[in-house]
Design a protein around this motif. Sequence first.
Motif, short mmCIF file in Angstrom:
data_model
loop_
_atom_site.label_atom_id
_atom_site.label_comp_id
_atom_site.label_asym_id
_atom_site.label_seq_id
_atom_site.Cartn_x
_atom_site.Cartn_y
_atom_site.Cartn_z
N ILE A 29 0.86 -1.18 0.00
CA ILE A 29 0.00 0.00 0.00
C ILE A 29 0.90 1.23 0.00
O ILE A 29 1.91 1.27 0.71
CB ILE A 29 -0.97 0.04 1.21
CG1 ILE A 29 -1.87 1.28 1.12
CG2 ILE A 29 -0.22 0.00 2.52
CD1 ILE A 29 -2.96 1.33 2.18
N VAL A 30 0.55 2.19 -0.83
CA VAL A 30 1.23 3.48 -0.81
C VAL A 30 0.25 4.50 -0.22
O VAL A 30 -0.83 4.73 -0.77
CB VAL A 30 1.67 3.93 -2.22
CG1 VAL A 30 2.36 5.29 -2.13
CG2 VAL A 30 2.61 2.90 -2.84
N ILE A 31 0.62 5.06 0.92
CA ILE A 31 -0.20 6.08 1.58
C ILE A 31 0.32 7.45 1.16
O ILE A 31 1.52 7.74 1.30
CB ILE A 31 -0.13 5.94 3.11
CG1 ILE A 31 -0.59 4.54 3.54
CG2 ILE A 31 -0.96 7.03 3.80
CD1 ILE A 31 -0.29 4.23 5.00
N MET A 78 5.03 5.33 2.26
CA MET A 78 4.40 6.64 2.33
C MET A 78 5.14 7.59 1.41
O MET A 78 6.37 7.57 1.32
CB MET A 78 4.42 7.17 3.76
CG MET A 78 3.58 6.35 4.74
SD MET A 78 3.47 7.12 6.38
CE MET A 78 2.40 8.53 6.02
N THR A 79 4.37 8.42 0.71
CA THR A 79 5.02 9.42 -0.14
C THR A 79 5.72 10.48 0.71
O THR A 79 6.73 11.04 0.31
CB THR A 79 4.01 10.08 -1.08
OG1 THR A 79 2.95 10.64 -0.30
CG2 THR A 79 3.45 9.08 -2.08
N THR A 98 4.11 11.38 -7.53
CA THR A 98 3.58 10.19 -8.20
C THR A 98 4.71 9.26 -8.64
O THR A 98 4.56 8.03 -8.58
CB THR A 98 2.72 10.60 -9.41
OG1 THR A 98 1.76 11.57 -8.99
CG2 THR A 98 2.00 9.41 -10.00
N LYS A 99 5.82 9.83 -9.05
CA LYS A 99 6.98 9.00 -9.40
C LYS A 99 7.41 8.16 -8.20
O LYS A 99 7.71 6.97 -8.33
CB LYS A 99 8.14 9.89 -9.84
CG LYS A 99 8.10 10.36 -11.28
CD LYS A 99 9.37 11.13 -11.60
CE LYS A 99 9.38 11.62 -13.04
NZ LYS A 99 10.61 12.40 -13.34
N ILE A 100 7.48 8.80 -7.04
CA ILE A 100 7.88 8.08 -5.82
C ILE A 100 6.92 6.92 -5.55
O ILE A 100 7.34 5.80 -5.26
CB ILE A 100 7.92 9.05 -4.63
CG1 ILE A 100 9.09 10.02 -4.78
CG2 ILE A 100 8.01 8.29 -3.30
CD1 ILE A 100 9.09 11.16 -3.78
N ALA A 101 5.62 7.20 -5.64
CA ALA A 101 4.62 6.16 -5.39
C ALA A 101 4.77 5.00 -6.36
O ALA A 101 4.75 3.83 -5.97
CB ALA A 101 3.22 6.77 -5.49
N SER A 112 -0.88 -4.10 -5.35
CA SER A 112 -0.66 -2.85 -4.62
C SER A 112 -1.91 -1.98 -4.67
O SER A 112 -2.79 -2.20 -5.51
CB SER A 112 0.52 -2.08 -5.24
OG SER A 112 1.69 -2.86 -5.26
N LEU A 113 -1.97 -1.01 -3.76
CA LEU A 113 -3.04 -0.02 -3.82
C LEU A 113 -2.50 1.33 -3.34
O LEU A 113 -1.50 1.39 -2.62
CB LEU A 113 -4.26 -0.46 -3.01
CG LEU A 113 -4.10 -0.67 -1.50
CD1 LEU A 113 -4.39 0.62 -0.74
CD2 LEU A 113 -5.04 -1.77 -1.02
N PHE A 114 -3.18 2.38 -3.76
CA PHE A 114 -2.76 3.75 -3.48
C PHE A 114 -3.93 4.51 -2.88
O PHE A 114 -5.03 4.51 -3.45
CB PHE A 114 -2.31 4.39 -4.80
CG PHE A 114 -1.94 5.84 -4.71
CD1 PHE A 114 -0.64 6.24 -4.41
CD2 PHE A 114 -2.88 6.84 -4.95
CE1 PHE A 114 -0.29 7.58 -4.36
CE2 PHE A 114 -2.54 8.18 -4.91
CZ PHE A 114 -1.24 8.55 -4.61
N ILE A 115 -3.70 5.12 -1.73
CA ILE A 115 -4.73 5.95 -1.10
C ILE A 115 -4.15 7.33 -0.87
O ILE A 115 -3.18 7.49 -0.11
CB ILE A 115 -5.23 5.35 0.23
CG1 ILE A 115 -5.90 3.99 0.00
CG2 ILE A 115 -6.20 6.31 0.91
CD1 ILE A 115 -6.40 3.32 1.27
N SER A 116 -4.73 8.31 -1.52
CA SER A 116 -4.32 9.71 -1.34
C SER A 116 -5.32 10.37 -0.40
O SER A 116 -6.53 10.41 -0.67
CB SER A 116 -4.28 10.43 -2.69
OG SER A 116 -3.71 11.71 -2.54
#
Length: 694
Positions: A29-31, A78-79, A98-101, A112-116
């Motif tokens: 997960i990317v927070i 985490m970004t 976004t590149k980091i994520a 994976s999943l991304f929550i902004s």
Amino acid sequence: MKKRLIVHFFLLLIVFLFSPSFAAAEKYIVIDPGHGGRFTGTSGYSGDQTGFYEKVGTLEIGIKLKEKLQGTDIKVFMTRQTDRDFAKDSKEDLIERTKIANNYVKGNNDNSLFISIHHNAYPFSTLVKGYETYYYSKGAAWDEEYPPDPIQVNFESESRRLASIVHPLVLSGTGLHDKGIQNDQAFFVIRNAQMPSVLVEIGYMSNPSEESLIKTSHFQNDAAESLAQAAINFFKVFEVFDNKGNEIKQFTSRDEAITFAKTLKNVTVFDKDKQKTIYDSTKVNYEVFMKGKDEVISFTELSDAIAYASDRKNTKVIAKEKGTVEWSNYLQRPYQIQNKDGVSKGNYYEKSQAIEVAKSMKNVNVISRSSSDVLWTNISGETITKSLEVEALSGRDRFETAVKISKEIYPNGFNADKELKTVVLTNGLGYADALSVGPLAAQLGNAPILLTRPSSLDSFSEKEIKRLKADKVLLIGGENAVSTTVENQVKKLGVTVERIGGIDRFETNLMINSRLDQVEGVFVANGFSYADALASSPIASSSNWSIVLSDKKKLTNAALSYVKGKNTAILGGEAVMSSNIEEQLKNLNGSKTVERLSGKDRYETLASILDEFSDEIKSDTVLLSIGQDFPDALVSSALAVKTDAPLVLVHKELNANVQDVLFEYGMQNRVTSFFTIGGKVEEKPKNQVANRLY
């Protein structure tokens, strides 16, 4: 600052493409706590006075979300974890974020999943309040000037599913007013994230009461708890893929996914939560064999294989990878677990199966049911009463392997009082002349069979002739097979040399057979294919049978003259020995004297031979060699005669019908010695055979 207004300042970011994969073994997960540093986000109702901007609240929730996921098997990125930005320009800031994520999840996008995380604001009214979840939809928010990342487009259905999981959990966890799931906004981060993604607007900071709520640790904790549960729930699905990795359908029920998959061919079911494939019909795991039939039915699941087999007679289920028998309705279970009082704790087809189960028990033995030998024990004071001595007779090449066998038979050379001190020498690079020599070697005092190159005497064989102190060497084949140069080299060793060689393999074969004193039956085999003749050679050598070679179509008059009045066994199916040969033999000697021993390949023909002569094979030894080449099996007949042992031929695994023969052999004979002939026998068939012999 209002995100709906910011979107028009974003630049296009084109990134490389790669295919989603379900092969990775981790969930990510990317927070993304929205804003940060100089980009404060909305100031809300009181932020300009209090300093509590949107960037503060999103980071608090993001850090709490990370903490709540630390005890799970989801790997968290985490970004940002501090009050920072990523560039001086807001457009570049979003690009770098976004590149980091995307770099965090590279190669594992599908898992994976991304929550902004954001808070909203409405500049024209302080009354607007509530919670919204956004996901990107190309159909609802397409802008040619700001096109989405193609990978995100492919993830639209998964982003929508993620939104449908996140939204109700955040509503129930925070008590915020429901403003719905939206897909009409092309926010940069969810438009360009290369994984299933959502952007959450958790309350309106422009609303005084909601801003006060957002500032509280209790609210932040509830929001983080809701998002954590959503992330966990997102992975609780079962995905059905085709053999190219394309998802066909998704299920929340394991059983429903597998049931659906079983209606298709070449598919897999992937447990996204456990990150493992739980069903794979692209790979055969189990095979059902029916005794006496060539048909083999393949299955992925053991339960399915047993269900199919149990409805039919004389069937068995074999695990493809290990080659072990898992179930049968006609084979006995040779191995038993017993407690120290001798009470059975279960019977098993394989020694390895019995030992594996026994290791989880206390004070038990694994025994051979036929001999009552103890094969394994964890009972104090108990001893193992039987083991299997495994020996490899293998040289650096076929010539040295033949010598190794000779040394096993005659470790000290020929005894001085041995009547016949003969060695058989034949071409090691061609099988034509020597296929039928085994029975003659047996009658010549069990003469070892050595190999030579056709143009010069092999050095290993030369040394072995000397070591044995042979007084005669019998050359097999004409001068094209074993040259006069070889003959002269052998004569120089001070031994008598005799040659048996005709104008072709068939004449040589009949010349060999004419030297036999006792013949109780004849194997009739194809002289242009070595497999069947070699399979019969050990039995022929120890049972006073001979081997007659023929072409596929018919026996010559000379061959018919030889077999007249004798029982015959035709080796191989009609593809290698025609029905015309069978008719020739029946017309010559009568139908009752003719039998065909065959199978769909050389190994099943071997099984037929071994089964037919099982009463004559009684030994504490088994020989094993490969069936894909002739030399090792050719020279094994002398060892078979010495030990009265069967010669088992294998390729990459033990043939299922040969396995049945060995089941009976292992039950009827107390086998203690196991020889592998040559260096090409693979571990799997070797283990399969050994498992049958304890």
